[in-house]
Design a protein around this motif. Structure first.
Motif, mmCIF file in Angstrom:
data_model
loop_
_atom_site.group_PDB
_atom_site.id
_atom_site.type_symbol
_atom_site.label_atom_id
_atom_site.label_comp_id
_atom_site.label_asym_id
_atom_site.label_seq_id
_atom_site.Cartn_x
_atom_site.Cartn_y
_atom_site.Cartn_z
ATOM 1 N N ASP A 103 -5.208 -9.926 -13.844
ATOM 2 C CA ASP A 103 -4.671 -9.607 -12.107
ATOM 3 C C ASP A 103 -4.853 -8.941 -11.920
ATOM 4 O O ASP A 103 -3.939 -7.295 -12.625
ATOM 5 C CB ASP A 103 -3.071 -9.731 -12.590
ATOM 6 N N TYR A 104 -5.045 -7.942 -11.378
ATOM 7 C CA TYR A 104 -5.069 -6.829 -9.962
ATOM 8 C C TYR A 104 -3.838 -6.353 -10.016
ATOM 9 O O TYR A 104 -3.652 -4.811 -10.430
ATOM 10 C CB TYR A 104 -6.166 -6.897 -8.780
ATOM 11 N N SER A 105 -3.309 -7.227 -9.765
ATOM 12 C CA SER A 105 -1.561 -6.947 -9.560
ATOM 13 C C SER A 105 -0.664 -6.224 -11.304
ATOM 14 O O SER A 105 -0.273 -4.877 -10.725
ATOM 15 C CB SER A 105 -0.420 -8.054 -9.384
ATOM 16 N N TYR A 113 -12.743 -7.079 -0.316
ATOM 17 C CA TYR A 113 -12.156 -7.841 1.226
ATOM 18 C C TYR A 113 -10.885 -8.055 1.050
ATOM 19 O O TYR A 113 -10.468 -7.641 1.964
ATOM 20 C CB TYR A 113 -12.731 -9.236 1.820
ATOM 21 N N LEU A 114 -10.643 -8.764 -0.096
ATOM 22 C CA LEU A 114 -8.508 -8.892 -0.566
ATOM 23 C C LEU A 114 -7.945 -7.236 -0.920
ATOM 24 O O LEU A 114 -6.717 -7.302 0.006
ATOM 25 C CB LEU A 114 -8.762 -9.397 -1.943
ATOM 26 N N PHE A 115 -9.066 -6.590 -0.931
ATOM 27 C CA PHE A 115 -8.365 -4.809 -0.988
ATOM 28 C C PHE A 115 -7.543 -4.811 0.317
ATOM 29 O O PHE A 115 -7.133 -3.962 0.506
ATOM 30 C CB PHE A 115 -8.833 -4.350 -2.071
ATOM 31 N N LYS A 116 -9.279 -4.409 1.161
ATOM 32 C CA LYS A 116 -8.771 -4.312 2.619
ATOM 33 C C LYS A 116 -7.786 -5.185 3.489
ATOM 34 O O LYS A 116 -7.121 -4.007 4.292
ATOM 35 C CB LYS A 116 -10.038 -4.402 2.938
ATOM 36 N N GLN A 117 -7.753 -6.316 2.972
ATOM 37 C CA GLN A 117 -6.477 -6.726 3.031
ATOM 38 C C GLN A 117 -4.868 -6.567 3.384
ATOM 39 O O GLN A 117 -4.241 -7.417 3.660
ATOM 40 C CB GLN A 117 -6.856 -8.710 2.992
ATOM 41 N N LYS A 118 -5.075 -6.099 1.154
ATOM 42 C CA LYS A 118 -3.835 -5.961 1.150
ATOM 43 C C LYS A 118 -3.041 -6.850 0.406
ATOM 44 O O LYS A 118 -1.823 -6.895 -0.019
ATOM 45 C CB LYS A 118 -3.054 -5.129 1.638
ATOM 46 N N ARG A 119 -3.819 -7.819 0.341
ATOM 47 C CA ARG A 119 -3.509 -9.033 -0.292
ATOM 48 C C ARG A 119 -4.363 -8.860 -2.439
ATOM 49 O O ARG A 119 -5.036 -9.479 -2.999
ATOM 50 C CB ARG A 119 -4.387 -10.336 -0.542
ATOM 51 N N PHE A 120 -3.296 -7.409 -2.582
ATOM 52 C CA PHE A 120 -3.323 -7.085 -4.040
ATOM 53 C C PHE A 120 -3.284 -8.321 -5.142
ATOM 54 O O PHE A 120 -3.834 -8.815 -5.981
ATOM 55 C CB PHE A 120 -2.949 -6.152 -4.666
ATOM 56 N N SER A 121 -2.382 -9.577 -4.567
ATOM 57 C CA SER A 121 -1.522 -10.296 -5.958
ATOM 58 C C SER A 121 -3.069 -11.791 -6.195
ATOM 59 O O SER A 121 -2.538 -12.433 -7.040
ATOM 60 C CB SER A 121 -0.471 -11.153 -5.810
ATOM 61 N N SER A 175 -0.446 2.092 -9.637
ATOM 62 C CA SER A 175 -1.352 2.899 -8.945
ATOM 63 C C SER A 175 -1.917 1.983 -7.374
ATOM 64 O O SER A 175 -2.661 1.434 -8.319
ATOM 65 C CB SER A 175 -2.081 4.409 -9.358
ATOM 66 N N THR A 176 -2.267 2.526 -6.416
ATOM 67 C CA THR A 176 -2.640 1.356 -5.646
ATOM 68 C C THR A 176 -3.938 2.156 -4.662
ATOM 69 O O THR A 176 -4.555 2.448 -3.808
ATOM 70 C CB THR A 176 -2.063 1.423 -4.663
ATOM 71 N N ALA A 177 -4.847 3.557 -5.845
ATOM 72 C CA ALA A 177 -5.873 4.050 -4.694
ATOM 73 C C ALA A 177 -6.825 3.407 -5.861
ATOM 74 O O ALA A 177 -7.218 2.526 -6.648
ATOM 75 C CB ALA A 177 -5.814 5.591 -6.584
ATOM 76 N N TYR A 178 -7.693 3.564 -4.614
ATOM 77 C CA TYR A 178 -9.577 3.001 -3.859
ATOM 78 C C TYR A 178 -10.078 3.187 -5.350
ATOM 79 O O TYR A 178 -11.069 2.067 -6.324
ATOM 80 C CB TYR A 178 -10.078 3.424 -2.991
ATOM 81 N N THR A 179 -9.637 4.340 -6.036
ATOM 82 C CA THR A 179 -10.120 4.902 -7.351
ATOM 83 C C THR A 179 -10.434 3.987 -8.635
ATOM 84 O O THR A 179 -11.439 3.594 -9.656
ATOM 85 C CB THR A 179 -10.632 6.135 -7.756
ATOM 86 N N SER A 180 -9.013 3.597 -9.269
ATOM 87 C CA SER A 180 -8.098 2.812 -10.049
ATOM 88 C C SER A 180 -8.459 1.474 -9.600
ATOM 89 O O SER A 180 -8.862 0.959 -10.495
ATOM 90 C CB SER A 180 -6.903 2.760 -10.016
ATOM 91 N N PHE A 181 -8.951 1.015 -8.400
ATOM 92 C CA PHE A 181 -9.108 -0.212 -7.623
ATOM 93 C C PHE A 181 -10.741 -0.886 -8.571
ATOM 94 O O PHE A 181 -11.062 -1.462 -9.371
ATOM 95 C CB PHE A 181 -9.092 -0.540 -6.891
ATOM 96 N N TYR A 214 -0.211 -0.767 -15.973
ATOM 97 C CA TYR A 214 -1.038 -1.669 -17.940
ATOM 98 C C TYR A 214 -2.747 -1.686 -17.641
ATOM 99 O O TYR A 214 -2.801 -2.222 -16.286
ATOM 100 C CB TYR A 214 -0.166 -3.442 -17.619
ATOM 101 N N ARG A 215 -2.411 -2.337 -18.902
ATOM 102 C CA ARG A 215 -4.139 -1.925 -19.148
ATOM 103 C C ARG A 215 -4.578 -3.260 -20.247
ATOM 104 O O ARG A 215 -3.292 -2.923 -21.439
ATOM 105 C CB ARG A 215 -4.654 -0.492 -19.475
ATOM 106 N N VAL A 216 -5.794 -3.054 -20.980
ATOM 107 C CA VAL A 216 -6.439 -4.459 -21.297
ATOM 108 C C VAL A 216 -6.147 -4.033 -22.446
ATOM 109 O O VAL A 216 -7.258 -3.042 -22.984
ATOM 110 C CB VAL A 216 -7.502 -5.575 -20.590
#
Length: 286
Positions: A144-146, A123-131, A170-176, A152-154
């Motif tokens: 944090d997804y941001s 839902y938040l990704f669809k709304q572009k509320r990435f933070s 990247s803001t790609a869905y595959t990365s998400f 950054y990677r863990v």
């Protein structure tokens, strides 16, 4: 079963367990009046498939809200069966009434708490509320997804968990989805329960979650609601994934078959669902 990469995150291995608390022969979940319930087989979304019962008015969710997202979530055709992550079919022993049209992935990761986090994050990704997309690991690390979005990677080194810049932003869905796979590996009911705030049953809203943290633990999410404006009785629909990872399903009500799949807030004692028993005090909100 989930596999973790470091001992510190071992508790995230199991968010649900097949040895769950069993539903008992109890009549504590009852509506105050006889309610006529119907199901529309042609309905394509949750709100279309499950019309509000007689005498009740469906909660009108604010446009673009998480509640509206859930109410209008697309369902698979009526009669669809739930599949596990490996393609096998889950037997429907009076557990579910419908199946949400969203994949479960190819790994045994998207279990109960993970399904709740998936719906919230999508839902938040669809709304572009990435933070606003962030979940804590079982060891307390905030993912944090941001940060992930920035490349950054863990990095896990013994008992230390930190971010390391490794790839291009990247803001790609595959990365998400890769981010979610990481979250599902290291988070679970125990961590999600701590992130959420307690809510009284009288104040229940769409998007709230009944959750019991631990191993075993479980979580189900409220995906729709209707209210009797005269009595203030509230009805709600619940959705879950389970263990092993499986498609998200709308649950039946084992204690009130005539009301099913709706549940009423007019219950005393525990809340019995087909595969878990919750207490009123276990209702939480993001």
């Amino acid at each position: 079963m989930k596999r973790c990469l470091a001992p510190i995150l071992l508790l995230a291995l199991i968010s649900c367990n097949t040895n769950a608390e069993q539903v008992k022969d109890d009549k504590s979940i009852e509506s105050s009046v006889e309610i006529a319930v119907s199901i529309n087989p042609a309905g394509r979304t949750i709100s279309e498939r499950f019309p509000e019962p007689t005498g009740f008015t469906r909660v009108k969710a604010q446009e673009n809200s998480f509640a509206a997202y859930l109410q209008n979530f697309k369902l698979k055709p009526h009669g669809a069966v739930v599949h596990y992550y490996n393609g096998k079919v889950k037997p429907n022993d009076d557990v579910y009434e419908a199946v949400l049209d969203i994949d479960v992935g190819n790994y045994d990761l998207q279990q109960c708490a993970d399904a709740v986090m998936r719906l919230r994050a999508e839902y938040l990704f669809k709304q572009k509320r990435f933070s606003d997309i962030h979940f804590n690991f079982t060891n307390g690390f905030k993912a944090d997804y941001s940060k992930w979005q920035q490349g950054y990677r863990v990095n896990v080194n013994g008992n230390t968990t930190n971010w390391v810049k490794k790839v291009a932003p990247s803001t790609a869905y595959t990365s998400f989805r890769d981010y979610l796979k990481l979250v599902f590996t290291y988070a679970g009911t125990k961590s999600l329960e701590k992130e959420m705030k307690a809510i009284a049953i009288k104040d229940i809203k769409i998007g709230d979650v009944f959750i019991k943290g631990g191993s075993p633990g479980h979580a189900v999410i409220v995906v729709d609601m209707a209210v009797n404006v005269q009595t203030n009785e509230k009805l709600f629909l619940l959705a879950q994934s389970y263990m092993p990872a499986q498609e998200i399903q709308i649950l039946k009500n084992p204690m009130s078959p005539n009301l099913s799949p709706w549940y009423s807030t007019n219950f005393t004692g525990p809340l019995f669902t087909p595969e878990w028993t919750f207490q009123k005090s276990q209702l939480k909100r993001f």
